[in-house]
Structure formats: C-alpha cells, structure tokens
Design an enzyme around this catalytic site. Structure first.
Site, PDB file in Angstrom:
ATOM      1  N   GLU A 100     -18.910 -30.949 -15.078  1.00  0.00           N
ATOM      2  CA  GLU A 100     -19.561 -29.974 -14.226  1.00  0.00           C
ATOM      3  C   GLU A 100     -18.909 -28.590 -14.307  1.00  0.00           C
ATOM      4  O   GLU A 100     -17.730 -28.461 -14.647  1.00  0.00           O
ATOM      5  CB  GLU A 100     -19.513 -30.456 -12.771  1.00  0.00           C
ATOM      6  CG  GLU A 100     -20.213 -31.784 -12.526  1.00  0.00           C
ATOM      7  CD  GLU A 100     -21.715 -31.665 -12.431  1.00  0.00           C
ATOM      8  OE1 GLU A 100     -22.315 -30.867 -13.181  1.00  0.00           O
ATOM      9  OE2 GLU A 100     -22.311 -32.376 -11.605  1.00  0.00           O
ATOM     10  N   ASP A 139     -22.235 -41.477 -19.740  1.00  0.00           N
ATOM     11  CA  ASP A 139     -21.859 -41.418 -18.333  1.00  0.00           C
ATOM     12  C   ASP A 139     -22.561 -42.529 -17.565  1.00  0.00           C
ATOM     13  O   ASP A 139     -23.519 -43.131 -18.047  1.00  0.00           O
ATOM     14  CB  ASP A 139     -22.170 -40.048 -17.697  1.00  0.00           C
ATOM     15  CG  ASP A 139     -23.516 -39.479 -18.113  1.00  0.00           C
ATOM     16  OD1 ASP A 139     -24.435 -40.255 -18.434  1.00  0.00           O
ATOM     17  OD2 ASP A 139     -23.661 -38.246 -18.130  1.00  0.00           O
ATOM     18  N   ASN A 151     -27.468 -27.046 -14.658  1.00  0.00           N
ATOM     19  CA  ASN A 151     -26.367 -26.154 -14.301  1.00  0.00           C
ATOM     20  C   ASN A 151     -25.403 -25.937 -15.463  1.00  0.00           C
ATOM     21  O   ASN A 151     -24.318 -25.392 -15.287  1.00  0.00           O
ATOM     22  CB  ASN A 151     -25.605 -26.690 -13.080  1.00  0.00           C
ATOM     23  CG  ASN A 151     -24.893 -28.003 -13.356  1.00  0.00           C
ATOM     24  OD1 ASN A 151     -25.040 -28.608 -14.429  1.00  0.00           O
ATOM     25  ND2 ASN A 151     -24.110 -28.468 -12.395  1.00  0.00           N
ATOM     26  N   HIS A 203     -24.063 -28.384 -17.325  1.00  0.00           N
ATOM     27  CA  HIS A 203     -23.104 -29.460 -17.581  1.00  0.00           C
ATOM     28  C   HIS A 203     -23.411 -30.171 -18.898  1.00  0.00           C
ATOM     29  O   HIS A 203     -24.548 -30.190 -19.370  1.00  0.00           O
ATOM     30  CB  HIS A 203     -23.027 -30.443 -16.402  1.00  0.00           C
ATOM     31  CG  HIS A 203     -24.224 -31.308 -16.175  1.00  0.00           C
ATOM     32  ND1 HIS A 203     -24.675 -31.612 -14.915  1.00  0.00           N
ATOM     33  CD2 HIS A 203     -25.064 -31.979 -17.025  1.00  0.00           C
ATOM     34  CE1 HIS A 203     -25.718 -32.419 -15.002  1.00  0.00           C
ATOM     35  NE2 HIS A 203     -25.972 -32.656 -16.271  1.00  0.00           N
TER      36      HIS A 203
END
Length: 259
Positions: free
Chosen positions: A150, A77, A143, A145
């Site tokens: 996401e 990413d 979280n 991801h």
C-alpha cells in the site's frame, strides 16, 4: 493514439483500443514466456494476480497452448482470516480460474487461515525463493498498490519477500466496489502479500491494468515521483516490465503517448 507501443523511462507500454486485444496480447506474452522457460529449463514458475481486472487476460489465456503440466503457480496475496471457499478468497479465485481449467503441475497457496501469520509468511517466502520466478502477472490497484503493498507501507528495498500488511481505506473500498464484500466492515483489514522486491524478482513482469476506474492510477504510475507514496511508480525503473492498457485505462494518459 491507441494500438501503440511506447516506453516511459524503463517501462514498456502496450496500449490497445479494445480490451479484448489488450487481453490477447498479454495472454500471448504469458504463453511465450512460460513455453520458453519450459523449453530451456524443463519447468516454469509464475506468480498470477487475482481480481476483476485480470479476468479478460485469464479468459484470453485459455486460447493459447501453454505447457501447464510443467508450470508451478503462485498467487500474490490473501486476506488474513478468510477461508478458502469464501467468494472473495484469492485462493478460490486461483483454484477456479487457473488450477481447474489449466491443470498446472503445482499450485502453491497462501493460507489465510494460518494460526501463525508470521510463520505462514516465512513458509511461502521459502517456496518462492526455491528457484527463480519466470513471470509475474499482476495489476495496479486504484490507489497505486502492487499486490497489497500500500501507499506509505510499500518498501522498494524490502529484504523480505512475504509479509502481513494493513489495507488502506482506499483498498477496503475498492474490494467493496468490485463486489467482493457487502460493505467496508466486512473486508478483512489485513492480508498476507508478496513484497515489491518479490514481485519484481521475476525474469519478466507483466502488468495488466484495464478499465476506466484504473485511469487515474495509470496516470499516477507514469507521472508521479518514483517513491512509496505511489508504489506502482517503481515500474518505471523496471526494464523487464510491460504495462498493458486499454482505451479506458489509458484515457487520462493520452498526452504521454506518441501522436
């Protein structure tokens, strides 16, 4: 019980009391996969995550003999609109911690400054699809991801391998908490990310998730229903994946481990 190996559904777990031992085990696994790929096919292709949680693993990797001159490296990413020399740039992370010390045959970078983001996604996807990926080395976000796929946005069946995503507030705050940006407003709101199918397409998937701040995410990965509300739960359906934990990240999940 720590320093143990177990399995939850399809996902293999290796849990270590010491972070250094976890990092060494992951590094040994990486070296073995890449060395075998080069021996069998003459070259290897690996996707490598960036971020603070990968530092111990990458440091340990320097102690293993890997035929880097036959290895092509991808990252997973990059922020949209960030330059390659920004302290938080994932291109810079790969350049300084993988390309410079190890000297791989090729490093394919995502261009976060591309004027046409969709074209850049397509370009990078084409590179990934040129040949099989031998190994994905990744982590788990606070979280849940994977890369920047996401909660609520991840698609386990995405036909695309690279796309632009919007960071959730939790991810924005994680980047600040890790010291990469001074405040949330400074974090780019979008990024180019490999999709879940791209990450899991590799012959082997290695997930390194140390540190206390990842404990809740690890617990969720291992216990929540397998769906996009917690993307990392898909690992429990990934028989070619191994999750490496240390005492801190495994702390909320000790009841799931062998007595």
């Amino acid at each position: 019980m720590l320093d143990t190996r177990t399995q939850i559904e399809d996902l293999r777990l290796e849990v270590f009391a010491a972070t250094a031992d976890m990092a060494a085990a992951a590094a040994a696994g990486t070296a073995e996969v890449l060395t075998r790929a080069v021996a069998e096919r003459g070259a290897a292709r690996v996707v490598i995550a960036t971020g603070n949680s990968q530092l111990a693993f990458v440091t340990a990797l320097a102690g293993y003999d890997v035929p880097w001159s036959k290895v092509t490296v991808f990252h997973m990413d990059e922020y949209v609109g960030i330059d390659a020399d920004h302290p938080a740039s994932f291109r810079r992370w790969i350049r300084e911690r993988i390309a410079a010390p190890f000297g791989p045959a090729q490093v394919e970078y995502i261009d976060g400054e591309a004027s046409d983001v969709e074209a850049e996604c397509a370009r990078y996807e084409a590179l990934l699809r040129e040949a099989p990926i031998d190994l994905t080395c990744m982590g788990i976000g606070e979280n849940g991801h994977l890369a920047f796929n996401e909660p609520g946005q991840a698609d386990f069946d995405d036909a695309r391998w690279v796309r632009q995503i919007s960071l959730t507030p939790e991810s924005l705050h994680q980047q600040v908490g890790e010291g990469h940006f001074p405040n949330v407003d400074a974090v780019p709101p979008t990024a180019i990310s490999l999709t879940v199918p791209a990450l899991l397409s590799a012959r082997h998937v290695q997930v390194v998730a140390p540190e206390r701040r990842k404990a809740a995410a690890v617990r969720n990965t291992l216990t929540l229903p397998i769906d996009a509300s917690c993307p990392s739960t898909i690992l429990r359906r990934t028989a070619h994946a191994t999750l490496y934990l240390d005492a801190d990240s495994a702390g909320d999940s000790l009841d799931l481990l062998p007595a």
